[in-house]
Design an enzyme around this catalytic site. Structure first.
Site, PDB file in Angstrom:
ATOM      1  CG  ASN A   9      -1.701   1.241   1.424  1.00  0.00           C
ATOM      2  OD1 ASN A   9      -1.760   2.075   0.514  1.00  0.00           O
ATOM      3  ND2 ASN A   9      -2.307   1.395   2.593  1.00  0.00           N
ATOM      4  CE  LYS A  11       0.027   3.142   4.866  1.00  0.00           C
ATOM      5  NZ  LYS A  11       0.129   3.231   6.312  1.00  0.00           N
ATOM      6  CG  HIS A  92      -5.614   2.039   5.492  1.00  0.00           C
ATOM      7  ND1 HIS A  92      -5.149   2.925   6.439  1.00  0.00           N
ATOM      8  CD2 HIS A  92      -4.617   1.152   5.276  1.00  0.00           C
ATOM      9  CE1 HIS A  92      -3.910   2.580   6.765  1.00  0.00           C
ATOM     10  NE2 HIS A  92      -3.568   1.512   6.072  1.00  0.00           N
ATOM     11  CD  GLU A  94      -2.573   5.518   6.980  1.00  0.00           C
ATOM     12  OE1 GLU A  94      -2.591   5.544   5.741  1.00  0.00           O
ATOM     13  OE2 GLU A  94      -1.644   5.002   7.636  1.00  0.00           O
ATOM     14  CD  GLU A 163      -3.134  -2.267   7.500  1.00  0.00           C
ATOM     15  OE1 GLU A 163      -2.040  -2.524   6.980  1.00  0.00           O
ATOM     16  OE2 GLU A 163      -3.770  -1.235   7.251  1.00  0.00           O
ATOM     17  N   GLY A 169       3.158   2.370  10.728  1.00  0.00           N
ATOM     18  CA  GLY A 169       4.158   3.420  10.521  1.00  0.00           C
ATOM     19  C   GLY A 169       4.924   3.783  11.779  1.00  0.00           C
ATOM     20  CB  SER A 208       5.800  -1.792  11.840  1.00  0.00           C
ATOM     21  OG  SER A 208       5.427  -0.443  12.118  1.00  0.00           O
TER      22      SER A 208
HETATM   23  P1  13P Z   1       3.391   0.405   7.569  1.00  0.00           P
HETATM   24  O1  13P Z   1       3.854  -0.900   6.957  1.00  0.00           O
HETATM   25  O2  13P Z   1       4.116   1.590   7.023  1.00  0.00           O
HETATM   26  O3  13P Z   1       3.353   0.341   9.060  1.00  0.00           O
HETATM   27  O4  13P Z   1       1.854   0.616   7.085  1.00  0.00           O
HETATM   28  C1  13P Z   1       0.960  -0.418   7.259  1.00  0.00           C
HETATM   29  C2  13P Z   1      -0.276  -0.063   6.537  1.00  0.00           C
HETATM   30  O5  13P Z   1      -1.031   0.812   6.956  1.00  0.00           O
HETATM   31  C3  13P Z   1      -0.575  -0.772   5.280  1.00  0.00           C
HETATM   32  O6  13P Z   1      -1.865  -0.512   4.843  1.00  0.00           O
END
Ligand code: 13P
Length: 248
Positions: A9, A11, A92, A94, A163, A169, A208
């Site tokens: 992803n 983002k 997601h 976010e 997640e 992150g 992560s």
């Molecule tokens: P990270 O791997 O950067 O922690 O992000 C995970 C994520 O939100 C994937 O959708």
């Protein structure tokens, strides 16, 4: 037997120049025939990414619940399919936080995506406060109950991504025991909600995931792959995760 699935992803990252990462990622995917690999770049890169991905599936990071209409700035599942996307991420954390997406909205997106035949990755996960309060499993079960598609219409495959928000992150990874507990709880909930279909749905872990922790995570029962953010942006970091899935 569920095949491992590793999805990147990107983002709100990436550019035409960064699509050069896709060649070595697609090559690694070909060398791991037991693993499904896909990348979800920003919408603007879907069509050019397809041209660079040598057949590796490319997807979107969101879609609207409706097929078309007066929804400025939005992209429908039909449009993703038209651009050549084979999958989409919905719900997601976010987007749930920044765009205030409710379980109900996420459900309509997932239903729209499945109807278009897209592989649909539905994300769930608890916050650190919810985990500290001992409510992680309850919160995730409620998200599944509220956002799981109610129709089995269309040809798309439903996938769940667990997640934990506090692991995204941050470099903090859930322990294998915590992941095992949550994935088992999600599997039980899926069986409850989808009957026999619940046993076949793939459940990804995200938060992560890196080359040095992927193998340990893939060894956890009911972890059918990973949804990877930061480490999917370069082949150097993403390929070791694909390789770990191929060994696991
Ligand atoms: P990270 O791997 O950067 O922690 O992000 C995970 C994520 O939100 C994937 O959708």
């Amino acid at each position: 037997m569920r095949r491992k699935l590793v999805v990147g992803n990107w983002k709100m990252n990436g550019s035409l120049a960064q699509l050069s990462e896709l060649g070595p990622i697609a090559a690694a995917a070909r060398k791991s025939p037991g693993v499904d690999v896909a990348i979800c770049p920003p919408f603007t890169l879907i069509a050019p990414a397809r041209a660079r991905a040598s057949g590796m599936p490319i997807g979107g990071q969101d879609c609207h619940g409706k097929e078309s209409g007066a929804h400025t700035g939005c992209v429908s599942a039909a449009m993703l399919k038209d651009a050549g996307a084979r999958l989409v991420i919905v719900g997601h954390s976010e987007r749930r936080a920044e765009q205030c997406e409710s379980d109900k909205a996420v459900r309509s997106k997932a239903e729209a995506a499945l109807k278009q035949g897209l592989q649909t990755i539905l994300c769930v996960g608890e916050s650190d406060k919810e985990r500290e309060a001992g409510r992680a499993v309850t919160v995730v079960a409620a998200q599944l109950q509220g956002s799981l598609p109610q129709t089995a219409e269309g040809e798309g495959e439903l996938v769940i991504a667990y997640e934990p928000i506090w692991a995204i992150g941050t470099g903090k990874v859930a322990t294998p025991d915590d992941v095992a507990e949550m994935h088992a709880a999600i599997r039980a909930e899926l069986k409850q909600l989808l009957a026999h279909r619940g046993a076949t749905v793939r459940i990804l872990y995200g938060g992560s995931v890196k080359g040095d922790n992927a193998a340990e995570l893939f060894a956890v029962p009911d972890v059918d792959g990973a949804l990877v953010g930061g480490a999917s942006l370069t082949a150097a970091q993403f390929v070791p995760i694909v390789e770990a899935a191929g060994r696991g």
